[in-house]
Design an enzyme around this catalytic site. Structure first.
Site, short mmCIF file in Angstrom:
data_model
loop_
_atom_site.label_atom_id
_atom_site.label_comp_id
_atom_site.label_asym_id
_atom_site.label_seq_id
_atom_site.Cartn_x
_atom_site.Cartn_y
_atom_site.Cartn_z
N GLU A 45 -42.82 37.68 25.11
CA GLU A 45 -43.31 39.01 25.44
C GLU A 45 -43.20 39.19 26.95
O GLU A 45 -43.81 38.45 27.72
CB GLU A 45 -44.76 39.18 25.00
CG GLU A 45 -44.93 39.12 23.49
CD GLU A 45 -46.39 39.16 23.08
OE1 GLU A 45 -47.24 39.54 23.93
OE2 GLU A 45 -46.69 38.80 21.93
N ASP A 56 -56.21 44.05 29.67
CA ASP A 56 -55.90 42.78 30.30
C ASP A 56 -57.08 42.26 31.12
O ASP A 56 -57.75 43.01 31.81
CB ASP A 56 -54.67 42.92 31.20
CG ASP A 56 -53.43 43.29 30.41
OD1 ASP A 56 -53.30 42.78 29.29
OD2 ASP A 56 -52.62 44.09 30.90
#
Length: 253
Positions: A45, A56
């Site tokens: 990824e 995140d």
């Protein structure tokens, strides 16, 4: 057949690695991808850095900030990857937020991904119903698999809708927290993994968030097809040379 689907058919537990494009240095992207494949990683990824990455944790946010300061943009990433299929065969997925893709133009973005050899996208802030109503045809036209996230709080009805819209794998977030904030899995997470496994979805699941070593990889893949490691690999890149990627992969396998 899309490379993701081909890989999912292999009789093994899959290891997918996430890293932020343009980190630690702007031009490390291709070397990191090549080294990860060489050392047995099954999928990669590639994080497209964004200034406001809501899902995140601090480690990936910091890597995104540094990558942006290094000069990483959508166009730079596409330019870096233009010849990637001359040296890399495993599935490549771009993970990023929807705003840069909208700015680029969704059709143009997807066409560029197809031309380069990108196999799929993970867009955490693109709701599945919006995708289904407005963008599914564009993705399919360009042969891209769109991968959706579920969490322990996602209702079964929505999970089944995501499963019906998907044609690759489902990204099973191990908890409702942000990336990089866990240390091992407790009973609640194991029950969640087992509950999703028992739903007998048509798409396999790959677990992300909280996987950082051999023990958590084995825990996560007891009920799932594979696991994704992001924050732990970003920390490794921050503390080590990109020349030592083999030691990280060996520590997981």
């Amino acid at each position: 057949m899309n490379r993701i689907n081909t890989k999912l058919q292999e009789n093994k537990k899959l290891l997918s690695i996430y890293f932020t494009a343009g980190f630690p240095n702007l031009n490390d992207t291709v070397k990191i991808i090549q080294d990860l494949e060489k050392n047995g990683v099954d999928m990669i990824e590639i994080g497209l850095p964004f200034s406001d990455p809501l899902a995140d944790g601090p480690t990936i946010q910091d890597s995104s900030t540094k990558a942006l300061k290094n000069g990483m943009t959508t166009e730079v990433l596409f330019n870096q990857l233009k010849n990637i299929r001359e040296s890399v065969n495993i599935p490549l997925i771009i993970m990023g937020y929807f705003n840069p893709m909208l700015q680029y133009g969704v059709d143009a973005f997807c066409k560029k991904c197809k031309d380069i050899g990108i196999d799929g996208l993970i867009i955490p802030d693109l709701p599945v119903d919006v995708y289904h109503d407005n963008y599914k045809e564009i993705f399919e036209k360009h042969g891209l698999i769109n991968i959706f996230l579920i969490t322990p709080q996602t209702p079964d009805e929505r999970i089944r809708f995501i499963d019906s819209v998907s044609n690759g794998f489902i990204y099973m977030v191990s908890s409702a927290s942000v990336t990089g904030s866990q240390s091992g899995f407790g009973d609640d997470q194991k029950e969640y993994f087992e509950r999703i496994s028992n739903m007998n979805l048509k798409n396999p699941q790959i677990v992300g968030f909280g996987i950082k070593d051999n023990a958590t990889f084995n825990q996560a893949t007891e009920y799932a097809k594979g696991a994704i490691i992001g924050s732990a690999f970003i920390k490794f890149l921050n503390d080590n040379s990109v020349e030592n990627i083999d030691s990280f992969v060996k520590s997981i396998r």
